[in-house]
Design a protein around this motif. Structure first.
Motif, PDB file in Angstrom:
ATOM      1  N   ALA A 185     150.806  77.101 -23.224  1.00 34.90           N
ATOM      2  CA  ALA A 185     150.737  77.561 -21.902  1.00 34.90           C
ATOM      3  C   ALA A 185     149.315  77.188 -21.312  1.00 34.90           C
ATOM      4  CB  ALA A 185     151.026  79.233 -21.688  1.00 34.90           C
ATOM      5  N   SER A 186     148.368  77.240 -22.155  1.00 27.99           N
ATOM      6  CA  SER A 186     147.159  76.722 -21.618  1.00 27.99           C
ATOM      7  C   SER A 186     146.758  75.348 -21.270  1.00 27.99           C
ATOM      8  CB  SER A 186     145.819  77.188 -22.528  1.00 27.99           C
ATOM      9  OG  SER A 186     146.024  76.516 -23.876  1.00 27.99           O
ATOM     10  N   TYR A 187     147.595  74.619 -21.863  1.00 28.71           N
ATOM     11  CA  TYR A 187     147.795  73.041 -21.492  1.00 28.71           C
ATOM     12  C   TYR A 187     148.635  72.776 -20.281  1.00 28.71           C
ATOM     13  CZ  TYR A 187     146.994  68.367 -22.845  1.00 28.71           C
ATOM     14  OH  TYR A 187     146.415  66.965 -23.376  1.00 28.71           O
ATOM     15  N   ALA A 188     149.782  73.522 -20.201  1.00 24.94           N
ATOM     16  CA  ALA A 188     150.650  73.423 -19.063  1.00 24.94           C
ATOM     17  C   ALA A 188     150.178  73.830 -17.909  1.00 24.94           C
ATOM     18  CB  ALA A 188     152.092  73.837 -19.474  1.00 24.94           C
ATOM     19  N   VAL A 189     149.562  75.013 -17.933  1.00 24.62           N
ATOM     20  CA  VAL A 189     148.816  75.740 -16.991  1.00 24.62           C
ATOM     21  C   VAL A 189     147.357  75.992 -17.210  1.00 24.62           C
ATOM     22  CG1 VAL A 189     149.120  77.421 -15.367  1.00 24.62           C
ATOM     23  CG2 VAL A 189     151.005  76.520 -16.430  1.00 24.62           C
ATOM     24  N   PRO A 190     146.499  75.156 -17.060  1.00 20.66           N
ATOM     25  CA  PRO A 190     144.922  75.200 -17.356  1.00 20.66           C
ATOM     26  C   PRO A 190     144.433  76.339 -16.580  1.00 20.66           C
ATOM     27  CG  PRO A 190     145.448  73.084 -17.115  1.00 20.66           C
ATOM     28  CD  PRO A 190     146.753  73.711 -16.483  1.00 20.66           C
ATOM     29  N   PRO A 191     143.730  77.318 -17.295  1.00 17.02           N
ATOM     30  CA  PRO A 191     143.135  78.500 -16.523  1.00 17.02           C
ATOM     31  C   PRO A 191     142.506  78.132 -15.395  1.00 17.02           C
ATOM     32  CG  PRO A 191     142.816  78.830 -18.861  1.00 17.02           C
ATOM     33  CD  PRO A 191     143.250  77.276 -18.713  1.00 17.02           C
ATOM     34  N   TYR A 192     142.007  76.819 -15.177  1.00 21.46           N
ATOM     35  CA  TYR A 192     141.208  76.420 -13.961  1.00 21.46           C
ATOM     36  C   TYR A 192     141.972  76.055 -12.893  1.00 21.46           C
ATOM     37  CZ  TYR A 192     141.751  71.722 -16.210  1.00 21.46           C
ATOM     38  OH  TYR A 192     142.463  70.726 -16.723  1.00 21.46           O
ATOM     39  N   GLY A 193     143.402  75.857 -13.216  1.00 22.39           N
ATOM     40  CA  GLY A 193     144.277  75.316 -12.355  1.00 22.39           C
ATOM     41  C   GLY A 193     145.579  75.970 -12.258  1.00 22.39           C
ATOM     42  N   ASN A 194     145.391  77.339 -12.300  1.00 16.48           N
ATOM     43  CA  ASN A 194     146.893  77.947 -12.301  1.00 16.48           C
ATOM     44  C   ASN A 194     147.193  78.210 -10.860  1.00 16.48           C
ATOM     45  OD1 ASN A 194     144.861  79.887 -11.501  1.00 16.48           O
ATOM     46  ND2 ASN A 194     146.008  81.631 -12.715  1.00 16.48           N
ATOM     47  N   GLU A 195     146.545  77.788  -9.836  1.00 16.53           N
ATOM     48  CA  GLU A 195     147.075  77.850  -8.583  1.00 16.53           C
ATOM     49  C   GLU A 195     148.268  76.965  -8.322  1.00 16.53           C
ATOM     50  OE1 GLU A 195     144.971  74.139  -8.768  1.00 16.53           O
ATOM     51  OE2 GLU A 195     144.343  76.158  -9.232  1.00 16.53           O
ATOM     52  N   HIS A 196     148.745  76.018  -9.102  1.00 14.05           N
ATOM     53  CA  HIS A 196     149.808  75.390  -9.000  1.00 14.05           C
ATOM     54  C   HIS A 196     151.008  76.119  -9.420  1.00 14.05           C
ATOM     55  CE1 HIS A 196     147.406  72.040  -7.362  1.00 14.05           C
ATOM     56  NE2 HIS A 196     148.629  71.359  -7.180  1.00 14.05           N
ATOM     57  N   PHE A 197     150.911  76.887 -10.412  1.00 10.91           N
ATOM     58  CA  PHE A 197     152.030  77.632 -11.049  1.00 10.91           C
ATOM     59  C   PHE A 197     152.207  78.934 -10.527  1.00 10.91           C
ATOM     60  CE2 PHE A 197     153.566  80.635 -14.363  1.00 10.91           C
ATOM     61  CZ  PHE A 197     154.664  79.577 -14.884  1.00 10.91           C
ATOM     62  N   ILE A 198     151.459  79.579 -10.086  1.00 11.80           N
ATOM     63  CA  ILE A 198     151.551  80.842  -9.349  1.00 11.80           C
ATOM     64  C   ILE A 198     152.516  81.043  -8.197  1.00 11.80           C
ATOM     65  CG2 ILE A 198     149.387  81.855 -10.522  1.00 11.80           C
ATOM     66  CD1 ILE A 198     148.017  81.725  -7.695  1.00 11.80           C
ATOM     67  N   PRO A 199     152.741  79.835  -7.069  1.00 10.18           N
ATOM     68  CA  PRO A 199     153.535  80.039  -6.276  1.00 10.18           C
ATOM     69  C   PRO A 199     155.018  80.357  -6.539  1.00 10.18           C
ATOM     70  CG  PRO A 199     152.122  78.118  -5.827  1.00 10.18           C
ATOM     71  CD  PRO A 199     151.694  78.711  -7.241  1.00 10.18           C
ATOM     72  N   LEU A 200     155.155  80.284  -8.022  1.00  7.32           N
ATOM     73  CA  LEU A 200     156.756  80.500  -8.487  1.00  7.32           C
ATOM     74  C   LEU A 200     156.883  82.076  -8.289  1.00  7.32           C
ATOM     75  CD1 LEU A 200     159.013  79.461 -10.489  1.00  7.32           C
ATOM     76  CD2 LEU A 200     157.464  80.703 -12.317  1.00  7.32           C
ATOM     77  N   PHE A 201     155.670  82.773  -8.900  1.00 12.25           N
ATOM     78  CA  PHE A 201     155.871  84.231  -8.453  1.00 12.25           C
ATOM     79  C   PHE A 201     155.934  84.856  -7.019  1.00 12.25           C
ATOM     80  CE2 PHE A 201     153.182  83.664 -12.523  1.00 12.25           C
ATOM     81  CZ  PHE A 201     154.305  84.080 -13.469  1.00 12.25           C
TER      82      PHE A 201
END
Length: 261
Positions: free
Chosen positions: A212-228
């Motif tokens: 997860a830390s590679y797919a969704v880097p902590p510094y770049g989670n803004e691209h993942f969170i629109p899913l929520f």
């Protein structure tokens, strides 16, 4: 009733490319009846407090550099909707969610790249909304959930980002549609949890999902969170369908999820 969607916006070049993914987005826009309006949470608008746009007509933001000149000539002059912006504010306030109204910001490429493919005439009112990477997934989900009633008013809700988005890992020379195993493994874990609406696991994706830390880097989670945000908007139905998934550059995922009917 309008569905909610999570739509990957990929690289800015999608705006001028013709490929499997852009063709899919174009057809998706033709599949659904036109919404009365669109609410879009963009990964490229982050803020510590929820922002709700209320503009008469959007300018086009070119929040990238080093791309072909053709990209910088694109305009997407969508209009806003003052009444809907006020309705969104009332719904957020009802749930105790603080927000601010923005009356000047244009549409960033996380918004206009996909909107231009879905609805090229720019003839549907848009309310752009920010995302907050500092919130918990539960809080992000709750913001989307607060707006779910608007889907009954023919309003489409979109979260724009990318499930696998690690720019340090992309290989621009690898553009044959194949996916790195680690990226595919993460997306397949995600798909199983989303299809079963397993919020307990999804809210702990950073510790439970493989790499997860590679797919969704902590510094770049803004691209993942629109899913929520998008999932929350369909909490009243809790149905999910993966409509499309493809990859560019080895691991940049182009996923489109539909939530609700």
């Amino acid at each position: 009733m309008m569905p909610a969607f999570f739509i990957a916006h990929g690289a800015p070049l999608l705006a001028i490319e013709e490929n499997e993914y852009t063709q899919f987005l174009t057809e998706l826009g033709k599949t659904w009846r036109k919404p009365r309006a669109i609410i879009l949470f963009s990964a490229h608008w982050t803020s510590k407090e929820q922002q709700v746009s209320d503009v008469e007509e959007y300018s086009t933001i070119y929040d990238f550099g080093g791309f072909p000149e053709a990209l910088y000539r694109i305009q997407y002059p969508a209009k806003g909707n003052h009444k809907l912006a006020e309705e969104i504010g009332a719904l957020l306030s009802k749930e105790g969610i603080s927000y601010k109204v923005d009356t000047s910001r244009g549409l960033d490429h996380g918004a206009w790249v996909i909107l231009r493919k879905l609805y090229p005439e720019a003839d549907i009112p848009v309310i752009s909304m920010s995302v907050n990477p500092l919130l918990t997934p539960e809080e992000q989900y709750r913001i989307g959930q607060s707006l779910s009633a608007l889907r009954k008013e023919e309003v489409m809700i979109i979260g724009s980002g990318g499930t696998v988005h690690n720019l340090a890992a992309v290989n621009m020379m690898k553009d044959n549609g194949t996916a790195d195993e680690w990226a595919l493994g993460f997306d397949e874990w995600l798909a199983r949890r989303v299809n079963s609406w397993d919020l307990d696991s999804l809210f702990q994706y950073d510790s439970l999902a493989p790499l997860a830390s590679y797919a969704v880097p902590p510094y770049g989670n803004e691209h993942f969170i629109p899913l929520f945000y998008a999932m929350g908007a369909a909490d009243d139905e809790r149905t999910a369908a993966l409509l499309h998934r493809s990859y560019r550059y080895g691991n940049l995922s182009h996923s489109v999820w539909q939530f609700g009917s």
